[in-house]
Design an enzyme around this catalytic site. Sequence first.
Site, PDB file in Angstrom:
ATOM      1  N   LYS A  13      14.199 -42.352  11.719  1.00 33.79           N
ATOM      2  CA  LYS A  13      14.365 -40.895  11.749  1.00 33.79           C
ATOM      3  C   LYS A  13      15.555 -40.514  12.637  1.00 33.79           C
ATOM      4  CE  LYS A  13      13.398 -36.445  11.592  1.00 33.79           C
ATOM      5  NZ  LYS A  13      13.448 -35.549  10.462  1.00 33.79           N
ATOM      6  N   LYS A  50      16.794 -31.110  20.270  1.00 36.23           N
ATOM      7  CA  LYS A  50      15.733 -32.028  20.745  1.00 36.23           C
ATOM      8  C   LYS A  50      15.968 -33.417  20.147  1.00 36.23           C
ATOM      9  CE  LYS A  50      12.096 -32.460  18.399  1.00 36.23           C
ATOM     10  NZ  LYS A  50      11.229 -33.334  17.596  1.00 36.23           N
ATOM     11  N   THR A 110       8.568 -36.058  15.284  1.00 38.80           N
ATOM     12  CA  THR A 110       9.790 -36.811  15.605  1.00 38.80           C
ATOM     13  C   THR A 110       9.829 -36.992  17.113  1.00 38.80           C
ATOM     14  OG1 THR A 110      10.970 -35.790  13.765  1.00 38.80           O
ATOM     15  CG2 THR A 110      12.315 -36.849  15.467  1.00 38.80           C
TER      16      THR A 110
HETATM   17  P1  NAP Z   1       6.305 -26.131  15.271  1.00 40.47           P
HETATM   18  O1  NAP Z   1       6.140 -25.184  14.146  1.00 40.47           O
HETATM   19  O2  NAP Z   1       6.939 -25.648  16.537  1.00 40.47           O
HETATM   20  O3  NAP Z   1       4.832 -26.730  15.603  1.00 40.47           O
HETATM   21  C1  NAP Z   1       4.619 -27.578  16.680  1.00 40.47           C
HETATM   22  C2  NAP Z   1       3.130 -27.845  16.779  1.00 40.47           C
HETATM   23  O4  NAP Z   1       2.906 -28.730  17.877  1.00 40.47           O
HETATM   24  C3  NAP Z   1       2.287 -26.600  17.070  1.00 40.47           C
HETATM   25  O5  NAP Z   1       1.059 -26.720  16.415  1.00 40.47           O
HETATM   26  C4  NAP Z   1       2.111 -26.674  18.588  1.00 40.47           C
HETATM   27  O6  NAP Z   1       0.974 -25.998  19.068  1.00 40.47           O
HETATM   28  C5  NAP Z   1       1.947 -28.169  18.752  1.00 40.47           C
HETATM   29  N1  NAP Z   1       2.227 -28.616  20.122  1.00 40.47           N
HETATM   30  C6  NAP Z   1       3.449 -28.717  20.715  1.00 40.47           C
HETATM   31  N2  NAP Z   1       3.314 -29.179  21.964  1.00 40.47           N
HETATM   32  C7  NAP Z   1       1.989 -29.387  22.163  1.00 40.47           C
HETATM   33  C8  NAP Z   1       1.237 -29.880  23.252  1.00 40.47           C
HETATM   34  N3  NAP Z   1       1.829 -30.253  24.401  1.00 40.47           N
HETATM   35  N4  NAP Z   1      -0.104 -29.957  23.110  1.00 40.47           N
HETATM   36  C9  NAP Z   1      -0.705 -29.580  21.962  1.00 40.47           C
HETATM   37  N5  NAP Z   1      -0.039 -29.103  20.889  1.00 40.47           N
HETATM   38  C10 NAP Z   1       1.295 -29.032  20.986  1.00 40.47           C
HETATM   39  O7  NAP Z   1       7.152 -27.412  14.846  1.00 40.47           O
HETATM   40  P2  NAP Z   1       7.302 -28.086  13.396  1.00 40.47           P
HETATM   41  O8  NAP Z   1       8.503 -27.522  12.729  1.00 40.47           O
HETATM   42  O9  NAP Z   1       5.995 -28.078  12.718  1.00 40.47           O
HETATM   43  O10 NAP Z   1       7.702 -29.578  13.839  1.00 40.47           O
HETATM   44  C11 NAP Z   1       6.730 -30.547  14.179  1.00 40.47           C
HETATM   45  C12 NAP Z   1       7.444 -31.903  14.271  1.00 40.47           C
HETATM   46  O11 NAP Z   1       8.027 -32.228  12.995  1.00 40.47           O
HETATM   47  C13 NAP Z   1       8.584 -31.930  15.283  1.00 40.47           C
HETATM   48  O12 NAP Z   1       8.610 -33.188  15.920  1.00 40.47           O
HETATM   49  C14 NAP Z   1       9.833 -31.734  14.409  1.00 40.47           C
HETATM   50  O13 NAP Z   1      10.990 -32.281  14.993  1.00 40.47           O
HETATM   51  C15 NAP Z   1       9.420 -32.483  13.161  1.00 40.47           C
HETATM   52  N6  NAP Z   1      10.115 -32.065  11.920  1.00 40.47           N
HETATM   53  C16 NAP Z   1      10.291 -30.741  11.642  1.00 40.47           C
HETATM   54  C17 NAP Z   1      10.953 -30.379  10.466  1.00 40.47           C
HETATM   55  C18 NAP Z   1      11.196 -28.915  10.117  1.00 40.47           C
HETATM   56  O14 NAP Z   1      12.006 -28.643   9.203  1.00 40.47           O
HETATM   57  N7  NAP Z   1      10.537 -27.966  10.756  1.00 40.47           N
HETATM   58  C19 NAP Z   1      11.418 -31.353   9.581  1.00 40.47           C
HETATM   59  C20 NAP Z   1      11.188 -32.699   9.882  1.00 40.47           C
HETATM   60  C21 NAP Z   1      10.530 -33.043  11.064  1.00 40.47           C
HETATM   61  P3  NAP Z   1       1.028 -24.411  19.353  1.00 40.47           P
HETATM   62  O15 NAP Z   1       0.736 -23.766  18.030  1.00 40.47           O
HETATM   63  O16 NAP Z   1      -0.006 -24.159  20.372  1.00 40.47           O
HETATM   64  O17 NAP Z   1       2.429 -24.104  19.857  1.00 40.47           O
END
Ligand code: NAP
Length: 309
Positions: A175, A243, A100
């Site tokens: 979104k 965010k 997102t």
């Molecule tokens: P998360 O568990 O915090 O995972 C984030 C991922 O992004 C990790 O693999 C992290 O790597 C990587 N990352 C972040 N910054 C980076 C950078 N600068 N360079 C390289 N890798 C980077 O988050 P998530 O819950 O999976 O969410 C991912 C996306 O989906 C977000 O945009 C979120 O808003 C969206 N989303 C989430 C949900 C939910 O319920 N969780 C639902 C819908 C949409 P590291 O492992 O090294 O930190």
Amino acid sequence: MVEKRKKIGFIGLGVMGRPMALNLLKAGYPMIVWNRTKSKMKPLLDAGAEGANSPREVAEKSDVVITMVTDSPDVEEVVLGPNGVIHGAHSGLIVIDMSTISPTVARKVAKKLAEKGVKMLDAPVSGGEIGAIKGTLSIMVGGPKETFEECLPILKVLGKRITYMGPSGMGQTTKLCNQVICALNIQAVCEGLILGAKAGLDLRKLLDVVTAGAAGSWMLSNLGPKMIERDFKPGFKIRHQLKDLRLVLSFASELKLPLPGTALVQQMLRAVEAEGLGEKGTQAAIVAMEKLAGMMLSGEKPLEKEMGD
Ligand code: NAP
């Protein structure tokens, strides 16, 4: 149509990315993965994926690259950065960003990739970790229509409702609308419950009756009981909702559009974060209302500092 044997590169194996990548592997797609924190690659390597040393290497060895990282600068870094996807780009490569992020940044990244002959879809999701695990996400897609159609078999592994919304940026725009509706809905649940508590209603009975009527919603059914039970375990974190509201309000500013309700909810959630609850689920929004009301849903006085374990 993208054939089943097209090789998928997956970048970002966090809460959402890991189960999504696993589902694609299970569906028979050969895969190469990269994650900034190397240890998070292990479950995918154990399941048969190849590991890469950089997003650039992922692009060099894939037909379709999927990114699932946190925020706009993160997508810019993994796609356009010094060791980014763009430097491993080859003719026919497709990038699908499912994070997102800002619609404006999505369009900018798509434009840069297009200069290298790479097509990009913005395809953010709704449905949380459970939807990612079960492959039942809602996916809202922007970008070239023919690229959407080509990638549909891949998206169908990840989601149940997949909707083409228009050109580049329109998936992210959809979104952000989704997040506005979710955020205001949470605030509505908080205010309804605190009014009931102040007036001495039985809150479980209140939930039971209003859930079945016109006030019924996903937030009310799923988060209302958790607010009453004080179960703040995260599904979607306060920090991530903040965010997304920052992205919404910045995008609305670009459009010169006032969104007063969204701005209010953002400030309420900031107050919750200031209580040390940024890593809790969005149902912890009730804490800010309790502070304003001078009472908890349980009828007790709020704690000086709510740590909410
Ligand atoms: P998360 O568990 O915090 O995972 C984030 C991922 O992004 C990790 O693999 C992290 O790597 C990587 N990352 C972040 N910054 C980076 C950078 N600068 N360079 C390289 N890798 C980077 O988050 P998530 O819950 O999976 O969410 C991912 C996306 O989906 C977000 O945009 C979120 O808003 C969206 N989303 C989430 C949900 C939910 O319920 N969780 C639902 C819908 C949409 P590291 O492992 O090294 O930190």
